[in-house]
Each structure stands twice: as structure tokens, then as C-alpha cells.
Design an enzyme around this catalytic site. Structure first.
Site, PDB file in Angstrom:
ATOM      1  N   SER A   1     -12.008   0.024   1.603  1.00 47.38           N
ATOM      2  CA  SER A   1     -11.161  -0.472   2.800  1.00 47.38           C
ATOM      3  C   SER A   1     -10.773   0.703   3.658  1.00 47.38           C
ATOM      4  O   SER A   1      -9.807   1.230   3.169  1.00 47.38           O
ATOM      5  CB  SER A   1     -10.148  -1.436   2.391  1.00 47.38           C
ATOM      6  OG  SER A   1     -10.662  -2.610   1.684  1.00 47.38           O
TER       7      SER A   1
ATOM      8  N   GLU B   1      -5.875   3.053   5.859  1.00 46.68           N
ATOM      9  CA  GLU B   1      -5.632   2.978   4.309  1.00 46.68           C
ATOM     10  C   GLU B   1      -6.088   4.265   3.521  1.00 46.68           C
ATOM     11  O   GLU B   1      -5.721   4.649   2.492  1.00 46.68           O
ATOM     12  CB  GLU B   1      -6.198   1.839   3.775  1.00 46.68           C
ATOM     13  CG  GLU B   1      -5.923   1.339   2.272  1.00 46.68           C
ATOM     14  CD  GLU B   1      -6.414   0.084   1.932  1.00 46.68           C
ATOM     15  OE1 GLU B   1      -6.951   0.052   0.906  1.00 46.68           O
ATOM     16  OE2 GLU B   1      -6.088  -0.922   2.589  1.00 46.68           O
TER      17      GLU B   1
ATOM     18  N   ARG C   1       0.802  -1.275   0.118  1.00 42.56           N
ATOM     19  CA  ARG C   1       0.029   0.115  -0.083  1.00 42.56           C
ATOM     20  C   ARG C   1       0.901   1.225  -0.127  1.00 42.56           C
ATOM     21  O   ARG C   1       0.295   2.300   0.519  1.00 42.56           O
ATOM     22  CB  ARG C   1      -1.043  -0.082   1.241  1.00 42.56           C
ATOM     23  CG  ARG C   1      -2.139  -1.126   1.154  1.00 42.56           C
ATOM     24  CD  ARG C   1      -2.946  -0.907   0.102  1.00 42.56           C
ATOM     25  NE  ARG C   1      -3.955  -1.755  -0.028  1.00 42.56           N
ATOM     26  CZ  ARG C   1      -4.251  -2.843  -0.488  1.00 42.56           C
ATOM     27  NH1 ARG C   1      -3.182  -3.332  -1.380  1.00 42.56           N
ATOM     28  NH2 ARG C   1      -5.248  -3.784  -0.449  1.00 42.56           N
TER      29      ARG C   1
END
Length: 323
Positions: A223, A305, A174
Site C-alpha cells: 500500500s 505509507e 500507521r
């Protein structure tokens, strides 16, 4: 010309659309947030480069894609928001490569590629645009953007156009080494060759799984928290399924928790929802509550995130202890 935005005596005349005190909330999937000082949609690549070259050095800026992975705080953004448009939405397939403008949607790239016999099917269920996806190394179903990247075109803070090959960049779960103030304008990806019909069938199976397991059709930002570990062996991370973010949240008893109209999804507890009239502060505070409770229960501090930008207007959000 707005002297507080541009350098003095720059002589620059932009060709795009510039607005001041522009609303942002309606431009995000969560539908929350205050205004931006300025919002600019460049006419084309050259216009964008000249625009960045001529703004004052102290001006902060942020590129707004589809607004899918974003919380815009209630106090708005004190700077310039750049909104790439149609000129940055092209998708071209050739052999096993796809060249796409940064504003092209991940889902549409997956479809176009599949129809051309190129396997980038993992992109179909990733919300947002490819510019943001490559910056955060988005991924699912065992694939990351880094696994498929050939090169990326960026506009630097100085207004220069640069192309960076995959081996010039560092990627991890990520995240990427692409600078925060670099504006992604084009991405070239490669995929394995495949039968178009079979690839489209795989896309349909991904969509079916998403619809069964995730809260689709609701105001959400995807998410919310990173998994403490990733999936792809590319980054040498273990696949400890007990450390998935949603499982930690569920075990902490947070599934379905509400704060005003902000809610942790009953269907998938790693999704924050706006049930109608939630504020950005309510959503972010609920997320911080999740982080605190999960840390107390498991000793694992979840990392956001979802990107958060802008100014708080309520008392400072109590952020969980950093692990």
C-alpha cells in the site's frame, strides 16, 4: 576498521559482515535505488549493540528488513544500513504469546502462531518483517500490531538494550512513539486462543482475498498511501469508506497511469508498480502526481505509507501541497 565510520581509538572489533558502497536496489521489493555507504549484518544481539555504541555520532543509520515497504532513491543512502539476519529470525510460541526476532517475517509469525492455536492471522498478508511492522503499527482486517503487543526490545542510539511494555508506548494509525533511531530487535505479541485448523482456514481466506484484489507476484511496495482514516476503534477513528486511499485515487482517474516503467496498478490503485526498468525517481514522481491530482479532485492530501530513504539524483521532486 573504518575510521570514518567508528569513533577514534574505540578499540572495537566487530564480528559481523561489513561492506562499503553496497548496492541496495536488489534488496528491496521494488528493485530500485542506489548504494549505501556501508551495509552491516551483525553476528548477534551483543555484536549489534557494541557496533552501534562505537559508530560516530554523526553517522545516520537505517534498518533494512525485507525491503517491502520502501523506496530507495537513486542517489543511494549516505550512511549505514543495518541488515538483521538469521540470529534475529526466531519465532517461539508459548501459551497465547509469540516471541519473535525483529527479522522474522510477519507471514511466518502468523502461520507458526496459527499452528500453535494463537490467533495472529491478520499478520499473514502484511508484507515485511515484524520489526518494521511494530514501528509503523501495521494492521489489516480490523487489527493493528498495537492491539496485540506485549513488549518490544530495542537497541538505543547509545547501544543500550531496553524493553518497553505496551503501556509505555503511544500508537496511532500507521505510527508509534518508538524513536526513529531505535533498532527493534525483538517483539512479544499475544493473541486469542483458537483451533489451529480454523485459524489456518482463515489464513487461506485472507490469502484468497489478497490474490483477488491486489497485484501479487509483481514488483511493488505494498500500500502506497495511508487511508485518510483508519479502521480500528482502538484509535477512535471513523470508518468512512469513501475516504479510502484507493477510492480517492480511482475517482481521480489515476488507475493504470504510467510514468516510464512505473505504473499505478490497474488491479488496486493504491499500489505502485515497477514494470521492469523503472527508476526510483519515476516511481516517486508518479506517487507525487497521484497526491496532487487527488488533492485537486477531492481536497484530501494523501500521506505516504511507503518509506522513502536516500538521495535524489534528478531535479527535486515536486511534492504535493501539505494538507
Amino acid at each position: 576498521m573504518k575510521p570514518e565510520l567508528f569513533k577514534e581509538a574505540s578499540g572495537f572489533e566487530y564480528r559481523g559482515i561489513l561492506k562499503s558502497n553496497c548496492t541496495l536496489g536488489s534488496r528491496s521489493w521494488l528493485g530500485v535505488g542506489g548504494n549505501a555507504n556501508w551495509l552491516y549484518q551483525p553476528a548477534d544481539l551483543d555484536d549489534l549493540a557494541e557496533f552501534i555504541r562505537n559508530i560516530n555520532n554523526h553517522i545516520s543509520y537505517f534498518v533494512l528488513g525485507a525491503g517491502s515497504n520502501l523506496i530507495i532513491r537513486d542517489g543511494g543512502y549516505r550512511g549505514l544500513v543495518i541488515r538483521l539476519g538469521r540470529e534475529f529470525s526466531h519465532i517461539d510460541c508459548d501459551n497465547n504469546q509469540v516471541t519473535a526476532g525483529a527479522f522474522a517475517k510477519d507471514s511466518q509469525i502468523a502461520i507458526n502462531a496459527a499452528q500453535s492455536g494463537i490467533d495472529l492471522t491478520f499478520l499473514r498478508t502484511i508484507p515485511g518483517t515484524i520489526g518494521g511492522a511494530v514501528k509503523m503499527n501495521a494492521g489489516c482486517y480490523g487489527s493493528y500490531l498495537a492491539d496485540h503487543l506485549v513488549r518490544v526490545g530495542i537497541i538505543t542510539r547509545n547501544g543500550d538494550l531496553k524493553y518497553l511494555a505496551r503501556d509505555e508506548l503511544e500508537f496511532s494509525y500507521r505510527s508509534s512513539s518508538i524513536e526513529d533511531d531505535a533498532i527493534v530487535v525483538e517483539v512479544v505479541l499475544k493473541g486469542e486462543s483458537g483451533n489451529p485448523d480454523r485459524l489456518m482456514e482463515r489464513i487461506e481466506s485472507y490469502l484468497d482475498k489478497r490474490n483477488r484484489t491486489q497485484p501479487t507476484g509483481l514488483k511493488t511496495a505494498g500500500s502506497t498511501f495511508r487511508n485518510p482514516v483508519g479502521y480500528s476503534s482502538t484509535f477512535d477513528q471513523d470508518d468512512d469508506t469513501e475516504l479510502l486511499a484507493w477510492k480517492l485515487i480511482d475517482k481521480a482517474g489515476m488507475r493504470g497511469m504510467r510514468k516510464g516503467d512505473a505504473q499505478i496498478s490497474e488491479k488496486h490503485p493504491n499500489f505502485l508498480l515497477n514494470l521492469g526498468n523503472a527508476t526510483a525517481s519515476q516511481i516517486e514522481n508518479l506517487g507525487e502526481m497521484v497526491r496532487r491530482v487527488v488533492y485537486q479532485q477531492s481536497g484530501t492530501m494523501l500521506e505516504w505509507e511507503v518509506k522513502r530513504i536516500g538521495e535524489l539524483v534528478h531535479p527535486k521532486i515536486h511534492e504535493g501541497r501539505q494538507g
